[in-house]
Design an enzyme around this catalytic site. Structure first.
Site, PDB file in Angstrom:
ATOM      1  CG  ASN A   9      42.336  42.453  31.964  1.00 23.49           C
ATOM      2  OD1 ASN A   9      42.914  41.783  32.479  1.00 23.49           O
ATOM      3  ND2 ASN A   9      42.711  44.009  32.148  1.00 23.49           N
ATOM      4  CD1 TRP A  10      40.568  36.675  36.074  1.00 22.25           C
ATOM      5  CD2 TRP A  10      41.611  35.073  34.994  1.00 22.25           C
ATOM      6  NE1 TRP A  10      39.909  36.203  36.984  1.00 22.25           N
ATOM      7  CE2 TRP A  10      40.464  34.874  35.825  1.00 22.25           C
ATOM      8  CE3 TRP A  10      42.353  34.138  34.839  1.00 22.25           C
ATOM      9  CZ2 TRP A  10      39.776  33.295  36.107  1.00 22.25           C
ATOM     10  CZ3 TRP A  10      41.589  32.793  35.267  1.00 22.25           C
ATOM     11  CH2 TRP A  10      40.333  32.637  35.736  1.00 22.25           C
ATOM     12  CE  LYS A  11      45.421  44.716  35.303  1.00 20.53           C
ATOM     13  NZ  LYS A  11      45.787  45.626  35.912  1.00 20.53           N
ATOM     14  CG  HIS A  94      44.206  47.230  30.086  1.00 20.00           C
ATOM     15  ND1 HIS A  94      45.299  48.110  30.856  1.00 20.00           N
ATOM     16  CD2 HIS A  94      43.125  46.697  30.837  1.00 20.00           C
ATOM     17  CE1 HIS A  94      44.875  47.212  32.462  1.00 20.00           C
ATOM     18  NE2 HIS A  94      43.648  47.818  32.300  1.00 20.00           N
ATOM     19  CD  GLU A  96      47.649  46.927  32.861  1.00 18.00           C
ATOM     20  OE1 GLU A  96      47.423  45.560  32.116  1.00 18.00           O
ATOM     21  OE2 GLU A  96      47.541  47.077  33.957  1.00 18.00           O
ATOM     22  CD  GLU A 164      40.575  49.578  32.713  1.00 26.48           C
ATOM     23  OE1 GLU A 164      39.591  48.799  34.713  1.00 26.48           O
ATOM     24  OE2 GLU A 164      41.244  49.315  32.438  1.00 26.48           O
ATOM     25  N   GLY A 170      45.398  49.318  39.801  1.00 29.45           N
ATOM     26  CA  GLY A 170      46.545  48.099  40.287  1.00 29.45           C
ATOM     27  C   GLY A 170      47.564  49.311  41.696  1.00 29.45           C
ATOM     28  CB  SER A 210      41.219  50.429  42.660  1.00 32.43           C
ATOM     29  OG  SER A 210      43.664  50.060  42.496  1.00 32.43           O
ATOM     30  N   GLY A 231      40.702  44.310  38.420  1.00 32.49           N
ATOM     31  CA  GLY A 231      41.911  42.954  37.555  1.00 32.49           C
ATOM     32  C   GLY A 231      42.306  42.019  38.905  1.00 32.49           C
ATOM     33  N   GLY A 232      43.011  43.355  39.697  1.00 33.30           N
ATOM     34  CA  GLY A 232      43.757  42.334  41.169  1.00 33.30           C
ATOM     35  C   GLY A 232      42.551  41.291  42.411  1.00 33.30           C
TER      36      GLY A 232
END
Ligand code: PEP
Length: 248
Positions: A9-11, A94, A96, A164, A170, A210, A231-232
């Site tokens: 997930n590149w956001k 998601h 966010e 999640e 993150g 994470s 993500g990251g």
């Protein structure tokens, strides 16, 4: 029997040019991937990434989809628009989106149904906040998100759930493998009770929060965990490839 699925997930990261550079670096590293590999990228990167992944094992995902077919929905992107580019997966709900953009279980449900009706595969995100966890509300929150987010769905073949925990996204904090497995087990039992045993057995449920090259093996060794939403660590080709190739 459930094929693992590792999705990035590149956001809101990577311009189209940067996206192609990342894909070019990633392609040789995941050429022999055993799990399904997906990159969910910003809308503006989709055309470039669709082109860059041609002939590779990498599948294309978007980070959201509108619940309506078309019309006066400024800023939204329709399923038809995504399909035309070659998008296969779409992240829905998601945390966010829920936290900053007012996404609710009802909108998650509408988007999920729209995705399925148009042949897109939804990755439906659920998870509790730290406060909910500390108040022992995790299972109650997850049950509501799962039942309301997936209400009315009868064919789960193309559905993926991503568990999640919001406090792990993150933050560098990961749920222990045991804890993640237990909570995903609860989600699976909820699915079984409401949608049947066959659905529960076949449905892929990822862990997200994470996940990284160091903890992936331990998490993926758990019986209930069928993959990761990353993500990251999906923004670095080597790290994402390490996660994808966790079995090697
Ligand atoms: C995510 O945003 O879905 C996620 C899991 O992020 P991270 O891996 O950075 O915690």
């Amino acid at each position: 029997m459930r094929k693992p699925i590792i999705a990035g997930n590149w956001k809101m990261n990577k311009t189209a040019k940067e996206a192609v550079e990342l894909i070019e670096a990633l392609k040789p590293l995941v050429a022999k991937a055993k799990p399904e590999v997906v990159v969910c990228v910003p809308y503006t990167d989709l055309w470039a990434v669709a082109d860059a992944i041609k002939g590779s094992k990498i599948r294309l995902g978007a980070e959201n989809v509108a619940w309506a077919d078309k019309g006066a929905f400024t800023g939204e992107i329709s399923a038809e628009m995504l399909k035309e580019i070659g998008v296969e997966y779409v992240i829905i709900g998601h945390s966010e989106r829920r936290q900053y953009f007012g996404e609710t279980d009802a909108s998650v449900n509408a988007r999920t149904k729209q995705a399925l009706a148009n042949g897109l595969k939804p990755i439906v995100c659920v998870g509790e906040t730290l406060e909910e966890r500390e108040k022992n509300k995790t299972n109650r929150v997850l049950k509501k998100q799962v039942l309301e987010g997936l209400a009315g769905i009868t064919d789960f073949t193309d559905v993926v759930i991503a568990y999640e925990p919001v406090w792990a996204i993150g933050t560098g904090k990961t749920a222990t493998a045991e804890d993640a497995n237990k909570t995903i087990g609860f989600i699976r039992r909820t699915i079984k009770a409401n949608f049947g045993e066959d659905v529960a057995k076949a449905l892929r449920i990822q862990y997200g929060g994470s996940m990284n090259p160091k903890n992936v093996k331990e998490l993926m060794a758990e019986r209930n965990i069928d993959g990761g939403l990353i993500g990251g660590a999906s923004l670095k080709a080597e790290d994402f490839a390490c996660i994808v190739n966790y079995k090697d």
